[in-house]
Enzyme design. Structure first.
Site, short mmCIF file in Angstrom:
data_model
loop_
_atom_site.label_atom_id
_atom_site.label_comp_id
_atom_site.label_asym_id
_atom_site.label_seq_id
_atom_site.Cartn_x
_atom_site.Cartn_y
_atom_site.Cartn_z
N ASN A 102 -6.58 -19.06 39.82
CA ASN A 102 -7.87 -19.75 39.84
C ASN A 102 -7.89 -21.08 40.59
O ASN A 102 -8.94 -21.48 41.08
CB ASN A 102 -8.45 -19.86 38.42
CG ASN A 102 -7.61 -20.69 37.50
OD1 ASN A 102 -6.41 -20.86 37.74
ND2 ASN A 102 -8.20 -21.21 36.46
N GLU A 147 1.12 -24.04 30.50
CA GLU A 147 -0.28 -24.50 30.61
C GLU A 147 -1.13 -23.24 30.45
O GLU A 147 -1.26 -22.46 31.40
CB GLU A 147 -0.52 -25.15 31.97
CG GLU A 147 0.30 -26.41 32.24
CD GLU A 147 -0.21 -27.63 31.48
OE1 GLU A 147 -1.33 -27.58 30.93
OE2 GLU A 147 0.52 -28.63 31.44
N CYS A 202 -9.63 -23.04 33.15
CA CYS A 202 -9.06 -23.08 31.80
C CYS A 202 -9.81 -24.04 30.87
O CYS A 202 -9.81 -23.86 29.66
CB CYS A 202 -7.58 -23.44 31.87
SG CYS A 202 -7.30 -24.91 32.85
P1 NAD Z 1 -1.87 -14.44 34.30
O1 NAD Z 1 -1.18 -14.88 33.05
O2 NAD Z 1 -2.33 -13.03 34.38
O3 NAD Z 1 -0.89 -14.64 35.55
C1 NAD Z 1 -0.32 -15.89 35.86
C2 NAD Z 1 0.99 -15.68 36.59
O4 NAD Z 1 1.92 -15.07 35.71
C3 NAD Z 1 0.89 -14.76 37.82
O5 NAD Z 1 1.66 -15.31 38.86
C4 NAD Z 1 1.51 -13.48 37.31
O6 NAD Z 1 2.07 -12.69 38.32
C5 NAD Z 1 2.59 -14.01 36.38
N1 NAD Z 1 3.13 -13.06 35.41
C6 NAD Z 1 2.55 -11.95 34.90
N2 NAD Z 1 3.41 -11.33 34.03
C7 NAD Z 1 4.52 -12.08 33.99
C8 NAD Z 1 5.75 -11.99 33.26
N3 NAD Z 1 6.01 -11.00 32.42
N4 NAD Z 1 6.67 -12.97 33.44
C9 NAD Z 1 6.44 -14.01 34.28
N5 NAD Z 1 5.31 -14.13 35.00
C10 NAD Z 1 4.36 -13.18 34.86
O7 NAD Z 1 -3.05 -15.47 34.55
P2 NAD Z 1 -4.22 -15.44 35.64
O8 NAD Z 1 -5.16 -14.33 35.34
O9 NAD Z 1 -3.65 -15.54 37.04
O10 NAD Z 1 -4.90 -16.85 35.32
C11 NAD Z 1 -5.80 -17.00 34.30
C12 NAD Z 1 -5.19 -17.67 33.08
O11 NAD Z 1 -4.59 -18.89 33.45
C13 NAD Z 1 -6.25 -18.03 32.04
O12 NAD Z 1 -5.78 -17.70 30.77
C14 NAD Z 1 -6.37 -19.54 32.19
O13 NAD Z 1 -6.80 -20.23 31.06
C15 NAD Z 1 -4.98 -19.92 32.53
N6 NAD Z 1 -4.97 -21.23 33.18
C16 NAD Z 1 -4.52 -22.31 32.48
C17 NAD Z 1 -4.54 -23.58 33.07
C18 NAD Z 1 -4.01 -24.80 32.36
O14 NAD Z 1 -3.72 -25.77 33.05
N7 NAD Z 1 -3.88 -24.81 31.06
C19 NAD Z 1 -5.04 -23.72 34.35
C20 NAD Z 1 -5.52 -22.61 35.01
C21 NAD Z 1 -5.47 -21.35 34.43
#
Ligand code: NAD
Length: 479
Positions: A154, A250, A284
């Protein structure tokens, strides 16, 4: 455009690797093809990163790390438009917001460049302890080694930089694993660092599916820290698998905004339209729950609907577009099902709720109950719930009734109440007279409860990416 992982400066596009097609979420045009890494590529990247840390990065002086970060910021400023356009193409973010993301990314790099020169030590008053006379104690902050940076789709530039820039400022090496949906901006960013003079071995880019390279990356013995931004289920899995490594998570939230009875509605509404619908709510700290004092509820709702109606929905590449697609059709369909589920349970859609392809129109919902997914879980879509309240105690209880606690907004002219409420909210951050969605890149940022562990914001991330070492000296002439 066909791109691959970048390991020690070399692009990996070998045979027998899966090729992923990146599509523009608005018009489904092909943006790029990405050759995904296999686990052997990942292992090679980690081993190389480990070697490079010990041989070079650990010894690189602070002024040099600072210089590289500053040069990267300068290059990004020069190519602002190219980067913004790519974020819009691969993530579907309206261009004006992609530009804003690039601006913030430049600031992150500048903060990191400045902070690289400020990582300092402490002298411990050793004579404070009986028998401690003639001893000197100092602390040093040392880099950790290999940092695994796993990032979401995002904010593909800014959130990646919140990991990479502090890691470089601290003197670590990085394995950068970007989201599958937004690999091109990650590729461009990695190349930018190398062009700015970062030795290629200090930043390795590994393209890969989370379910393929995620576990081996998190579990690898040569990785010293995992810093992750993404969803709760993946965060939980990383926490379970990381063992003794340092971990920053995060994660998500369902951020509340509390509007007391002494405020002027109109300008707060304008901010909350943006807070709930910027990048289709895929933020988020998106304003997911808005609690409005009963005396203002009707006028607030009327104005909120009116201003939401005025949003310009369309092609994110158009200058005038305020609101574009979600990241994928599956995500839009998932969100629509959550709306239907709420309506079945008695909720009322005041505006929006229409889904076609990747577009889900900006949706305001009322008559919401706590067992509805649209409020209990992270909605991560353009859906905001508006709820009335009567007393301060009641609204604090409602806002805290969540597994999440990332950031909240409190609106009131009463300064005592503002601080009293801020104290009681179970959040990593509270904004007074500002929406929950506001963030700057130099304040501490990170959640409590299931919103995460640790803090970002350059200075705070550097702290988490270094280890404190104590060195004591006995100054008596004893040898
Ligand atoms: P996601 O959890 O689907 O993916 C994030 C990353 O994790 C990707 O690079 C993905 O390939 C990787 N991933 C997936 N499975 C994994 C595993 N088993 N081990 C290690 N890495 C793995 O998230 P998304 O859909 O890309 O993003 C949306 C989410 O991110 C929402 O929940 C949002 O709230 C959160 N987010 C949080 C913040 C914050 O600062 N708190 C900021 C932005 C987004």
């Amino acid at each position: 455009m066909r791109i691959g992982s970048i390991i020690n400066g070399e692009e990996v596009k070998g045979e027998n690797r899966e090729v992923l097609t990146v599509l523009n979420p608005y018009n489904q045009e092909v943006v790029a093809e990405v050759v995904l890494a296999v686990v052997e590529d990942l292992d090679k990247a980690i081993e190389q990163s480990f070697e490079f840390f010990h041989q070079t990065m650990k010894k690189m002086p602070a002024y040099q790390r600072s210089d590289i970060l500053r040069k990267t910021a300068d290059l990004l400023a020069e190519r602002k438009e190219t980067f913004a356009e790519m974020v819009t193409k691969e993530a579907g973010k309206p261009l004006k917001y992609s530009r804003g993301e690039v601006e913030r990314s430049i600031q992150v790099l500048r903060f990191a460049s400045e902070h690289a020169k400020q990582i300092s030590s402490e002298v411990i008053p050793m004579d404070a302890a009986i028998g401690g006379e003639n001893r000197l104690g100092i602390t040093k902050r040392e880099p950790l080694g290999v940092v695994a940076a796993i990032t979401p789709f995002n904010f593909p530039l800014n959130l990646s930089l919140h990991k990479i820039a502090p890691a470089i400022a601290a003197g670590n090496t990085i394995i950068f694993k970007p989201a599958e949906k937004t690999p091109v901006s990650a590729y461009m960013l990695t190349r930018l660092f190398h062009e700015a003079g970062l030795p290629p071995g200090a930043l390795n880019l590994v393209m890969g599916r989370g379910e393929v390279v995620g576990d081996p990356l998190v579990e690898h013995d040569m990785v010293h820290k995992v810093t992750f931004t993404g969803s709760l289920p993946v965060g939980r899995r990383i926490r379970e698998r990381a063992g003794f490594k340092k971990v920053t998570l995060e994660l998500g939230s369902n951020s509340p905004n509390l509007l007391f009875d002494d405020i002027e509605v109109e300008h707060v509404v304008t901010d909350l339209v943006k807070g709930a619908f910027v990048f289709s709510g895929q933020v988020c700290i998106s304003a997911q729950r808005v609690y409005v004092h009963k005396s203002l509820y009707d006028s607030f709702l009327e104005e909120y609907i009116k201003q939401t109606k005025a949003l310009n929905i369309g092609d994110p590449m158009e200058e005038a577009t305020d609101f574009g697609p979600m990241i994928s059709e599956e995500e839009a369909e998932r969100a629509k099902l959550w709306i239907d589920d709420a309506v079945d349970k008695g909720a009322k859609v005041e505006i929006g709720g229409e889904q076609k392809g990747t577009i889900l129109t900006p949706t305001i919902i009322t008559n919401v109950k706590n067992d509805m997914k649209i409020i209990a879980e992270e909605v991560f879509a353009p859906i905001v719930s508006v709820l009335p309240f009567e007393t301060e105690e009641e609204v604090v209880r409602m806002a805290n009734d969540s597994i999440y606690g990332l950031q909240a907004g409190v609106f009131t002219k009463d300064i005592s109440r503002a601080f009293r409420v801020a104290d009681q909210l179970e959040m990593g951050g509270v904004w007074i007279n500002e929406i929950s969605t506001y963030r700057q890149d130099n304040h501490p940022y990170g959640g409590v409860k299931q919103s995460g562990i640790g803090k970002e914001g350059v200075k705070y991330a550097v702290e988490d990416m270094t280890e404190m070492k104590f060195i004591g000296v006995n100054l008596k002439d004893r040898l």
